[in-house]
Design a protein around this motif. Structure first.
Motif, PDB file in Angstrom:
ATOM      1  N   PRO A   1       5.745  23.944  -2.447  1.00 28.91           N
ATOM      2  CA  PRO A   1       6.961  23.685  -1.677  1.00 28.91           C
ATOM      3  C   PRO A   1       6.635  23.446  -0.206  1.00 28.91           C
ATOM      4  O   PRO A   1       5.728  24.070   0.344  1.00 28.91           O
ATOM      5  N   GLY A   2       7.373  22.518   0.417  1.00 27.05           N
ATOM      6  CA  GLY A   2       7.148  22.213   1.820  1.00 27.05           C
ATOM      7  C   GLY A   2       7.299  20.733   2.099  1.00 27.05           C
ATOM      8  O   GLY A   2       7.751  19.960   1.240  1.00 27.05           O
ATOM      9  N   LEU A   3       6.917  20.324   3.303  1.00 30.28           N
ATOM     10  CA  LEU A   3       6.942  18.921   3.701  1.00 30.28           C
ATOM     11  C   LEU A   3       5.573  18.315   3.447  1.00 30.28           C
ATOM     12  O   LEU A   3       4.545  18.905   3.801  1.00 30.28           O
ATOM     13  N   HIS A   4       5.565  17.116   2.873  1.00 31.34           N
ATOM     14  CA  HIS A   4       4.310  16.444   2.544  1.00 31.34           C
ATOM     15  C   HIS A   4       4.406  14.962   2.900  1.00 31.34           C
ATOM     16  O   HIS A   4       5.503  14.384   2.935  1.00 31.34           O
ATOM     17  N   VAL A   5       3.245  14.363   3.135  1.00 29.26           N
ATOM     18  CA  VAL A   5       3.155  12.932   3.407  1.00 29.26           C
ATOM     19  C   VAL A   5       2.005  12.359   2.600  1.00 29.26           C
ATOM     20  O   VAL A   5       0.945  12.990   2.458  1.00 29.26           O
TER      21      VAL A   5
ATOM     22  N   PRO B   1      -4.742  13.451   7.432  1.00 24.67           N
ATOM     23  CA  PRO B   1      -4.261  13.299   8.816  1.00 24.67           C
ATOM     24  C   PRO B   1      -4.453  11.890   9.379  1.00 24.67           C
ATOM     25  O   PRO B   1      -4.975  11.719  10.479  1.00 24.67           O
ATOM     26  N   TRP B   2      -4.047  10.880   8.627  1.00 21.10           N
ATOM     27  CA  TRP B   2      -4.049   9.531   9.167  1.00 21.10           C
ATOM     28  C   TRP B   2      -2.962   9.448  10.238  1.00 21.10           C
ATOM     29  O   TRP B   2      -1.904  10.093  10.106  1.00 21.10           O
ATOM     30  N   PRO B   3      -3.155   8.653  11.279  1.00 15.35           N
ATOM     31  CA  PRO B   3      -2.147   8.583  12.353  1.00 15.35           C
ATOM     32  C   PRO B   3      -0.736   8.261  11.852  1.00 15.35           C
ATOM     33  O   PRO B   3       0.232   8.898  12.275  1.00 15.35           O
TER      34      PRO B   3
ATOM     35  N   MET C   1       0.820  -1.212   0.000  1.00 16.57           N
ATOM     36  CA  MET C   1       0.000   0.000   0.000  1.00 16.57           C
ATOM     37  C   MET C   1       0.855   1.265   0.000  1.00 16.57           C
ATOM     38  O   MET C   1       0.474   2.272  -0.552  1.00 16.57           O
ATOM     39  N   CYS C   2       2.004   1.246   0.709  1.00 17.64           N
ATOM     40  CA  CYS C   2       3.040   2.274   0.593  1.00 17.64           C
ATOM     41  C   CYS C   2       2.757   3.546   1.397  1.00 17.64           C
ATOM     42  O   CYS C   2       1.626   3.905   1.668  1.00 17.64           O
ATOM     43  N   ILE C   3       3.859   4.231   1.739  1.00 14.15           N
ATOM     44  CA  ILE C   3       3.797   5.532   2.391  1.00 14.15           C
ATOM     45  C   ILE C   3       5.046   6.314   2.003  1.00 14.15           C
ATOM     46  O   ILE C   3       6.122   5.741   1.832  1.00 14.15           O
ATOM     47  N   ALA C   4       4.876   7.622   1.836  1.00 14.66           N
ATOM     48  CA  ALA C   4       5.994   8.482   1.435  1.00 14.66           C
ATOM     49  C   ALA C   4       5.946   9.788   2.209  1.00 14.66           C
ATOM     50  O   ALA C   4       4.870  10.286   2.566  1.00 14.66           O
ATOM     51  N   ALA C   5       7.136  10.337   2.453  1.00  8.44           N
ATOM     52  CA  ALA C   5       7.269  11.681   3.017  1.00  8.44           C
ATOM     53  C   ALA C   5       8.376  12.383   2.251  1.00  8.44           C
ATOM     54  O   ALA C   5       9.384  11.762   1.904  1.00  8.44           O
ATOM     55  N   TRP C   6       8.189  13.666   1.976  1.00 16.48           N
ATOM     56  CA  TRP C   6       9.220  14.349   1.200  1.00 16.48           C
ATOM     57  C   TRP C   6       9.258  15.844   1.506  1.00 16.48           C
ATOM     58  O   TRP C   6       8.276  16.442   1.928  1.00 16.48           O
ATOM     59  N   ALA C   7      10.446  16.397   1.319  1.00 18.94           N
ATOM     60  CA  ALA C   7      10.672  17.840   1.410  1.00 18.94           C
ATOM     61  C   ALA C   7      10.893  18.341  -0.007  1.00 18.94           C
ATOM     62  O   ALA C   7      11.837  17.914  -0.684  1.00 18.94           O
ATOM     63  N   TRP C   8      10.030  19.235  -0.447  1.00 18.68           N
ATOM     64  CA  TRP C   8      10.049  19.705  -1.831  1.00 18.68           C
ATOM     65  C   TRP C   8      10.342  21.201  -1.884  1.00 18.68           C
ATOM     66  O   TRP C   8       9.592  22.014  -1.358  1.00 18.68           O
TER      67      TRP C   8
ATOM     68  N   GLN D   1       5.723  14.257  11.393  1.00 20.15           N
ATOM     69  CA  GLN D   1       6.321  14.889  12.568  1.00 20.15           C
ATOM     70  C   GLN D   1       7.761  14.432  12.784  1.00 20.15           C
ATOM     71  O   GLN D   1       8.644  15.245  13.074  1.00 20.15           O
ATOM     72  N   SER D   2       8.005  13.127  12.636  1.00 20.81           N
ATOM     73  CA  SER D   2       9.366  12.617  12.842  1.00 20.81           C
ATOM     74  C   SER D   2      10.303  13.081  11.725  1.00 20.81           C
ATOM     75  O   SER D   2      11.485  13.357  11.971  1.00 20.81           O
ATOM     76  N   PHE D   3       9.799  13.208  10.513  1.00 19.27           N
ATOM     77  CA  PHE D   3      10.590  13.693   9.383  1.00 19.27           C
ATOM     78  C   PHE D   3      10.989  15.152   9.615  1.00 19.27           C
ATOM     79  O   PHE D   3      12.152  15.537   9.446  1.00 19.27           O
ATOM     80  N   LYS D   4      10.026  15.968  10.020  1.00 14.30           N
ATOM     81  CA  LYS D   4      10.292  17.384  10.290  1.00 14.30           C
ATOM     82  C   LYS D   4      11.333  17.534  11.408  1.00 14.30           C
ATOM     83  O   LYS D   4      12.280  18.318  11.286  1.00 14.30           O
TER      84      LYS D   4
END
Length: 278
Positions: A145-149, A158-160, A1-8, A167-170
């Protein structure tokens, strides 16, 4: 199903910094990240490859394109739907801009099961999100631009697990220096997180609540019946302003975790790659 976080377009040294976990049945045949092409005359893609469908969940190219995909969690699937793994491939090997490609995909979006797709051109600083769920007209939006999940709901839902990763990425970016070695550290500290939220916080997507709970951590290791299901690979990708891209992958192969580090120059296709595997 996957999950991603990125700073753009918001990191002082990186135009893009991406973390991505791929979740899948462990029995599904998969190739680890490498350079490959869908045909003799096709542009090469750097990314993993699904041997069953022939597509990918995440990939990039030497000319600055990037695409990654997550499924939308839903109780019912379309029988005979087109494989979603071809959506990133077609963009990466084509000539369309992110918005042009998203507009084209919107015309056939009802032929696929639920998907979220991120399309980016790092050189032009353009990123677009498209999803075919919920029903009706597909959602297309420019990613600011910014942090996204992105997990298995809409972008920045806002899934847990998405909130926890965001939050941990930031916090990690605020408290750690910038280095290639930190990509591996980020994967180990952020993407191998097995903490689940309280059951009352798990989103209601229409699927079995117990299954939803099993999938509620960032890193997944579970089973459905006799079939093992979980996180198969974890990637950290970083691009510098000078065009250098570092692609770190930690992937599961025959019950053992292995590593793959590949670097290439985005602006110069002729430059030799520097890669190591173990």
């Amino acid at each position: 199903m996957c999950i991603a976080a990125w700073a753009w377009e918001c990191h002082p040294a990186r135009g893009l910094l991406l973390l991505f976990n791929r979740d899948e049945y462990l029995s599904r045949p998969t190739q680890p990240a490498q350079w490959w092409a869908a045909g003799e005359d096709s542009k090469e893609i750097l990314g993993g490859r699904d041997e069953l469908g022939g597509g990918t969940w995440m990939g990039c190219t030497r000319d600055g394109k990037l695409a990654f995909l997550t499924n939308v969690r839903e109780p019912d699937s379309i029988i005979g739907a087109k494989t979603r793994g071809q959506l990133p491939v077609r963009f990466l090997q084509g000539s369309h801009s992110p918005l042009e490609y998203a507009t084209e995909i919107a015309k056939e979006a009802d032929r696929y099961n639920g998907f979220n797709l991120i399309l980016a051109d790092v050189n032009s600083g353009t990123m677009v999100y498209i999803s075919n769920r919920p029903g009706g007209d597909p959602v297309i939006q420019t990613v600011a631009p910014g942090l996204h999940v992105l997990s298995n709901g809409a972008i920045d839902s806002p899934w847990p697990k998405a909130l926890r990763l965001g939050q941990s990425f930031k916090k990690y970016l605020e408290t750690n220096d910038d280095s290639e070695a930190s990509l591996k550290q980020m994967v180990e500290e952020l993407m191998m997180d097995t903490i689940k939220p309280d059951r009352s916080m798990v989103p209601d997507t229409g699927v079995d609540p117990e299954w939803e709970y099993k999938l509620s951590s960032i890193f997944i290791d579970t089973a459905k019946g006799q079939a093992r299901y979980g996180t198969r690979s974890m990637v950290a990708l970083a691009s510098k302003s000078d065009g250098e891209v570092t692609f770190y992958e930690r992937y599961l192969e025959n019950s053992s975790w292995k590593e793959n580090m590949i670097q290439f120059q985005m602006e110069n296709a002729q430059q030799d790659l520097r890669g190591t595997s173990e």
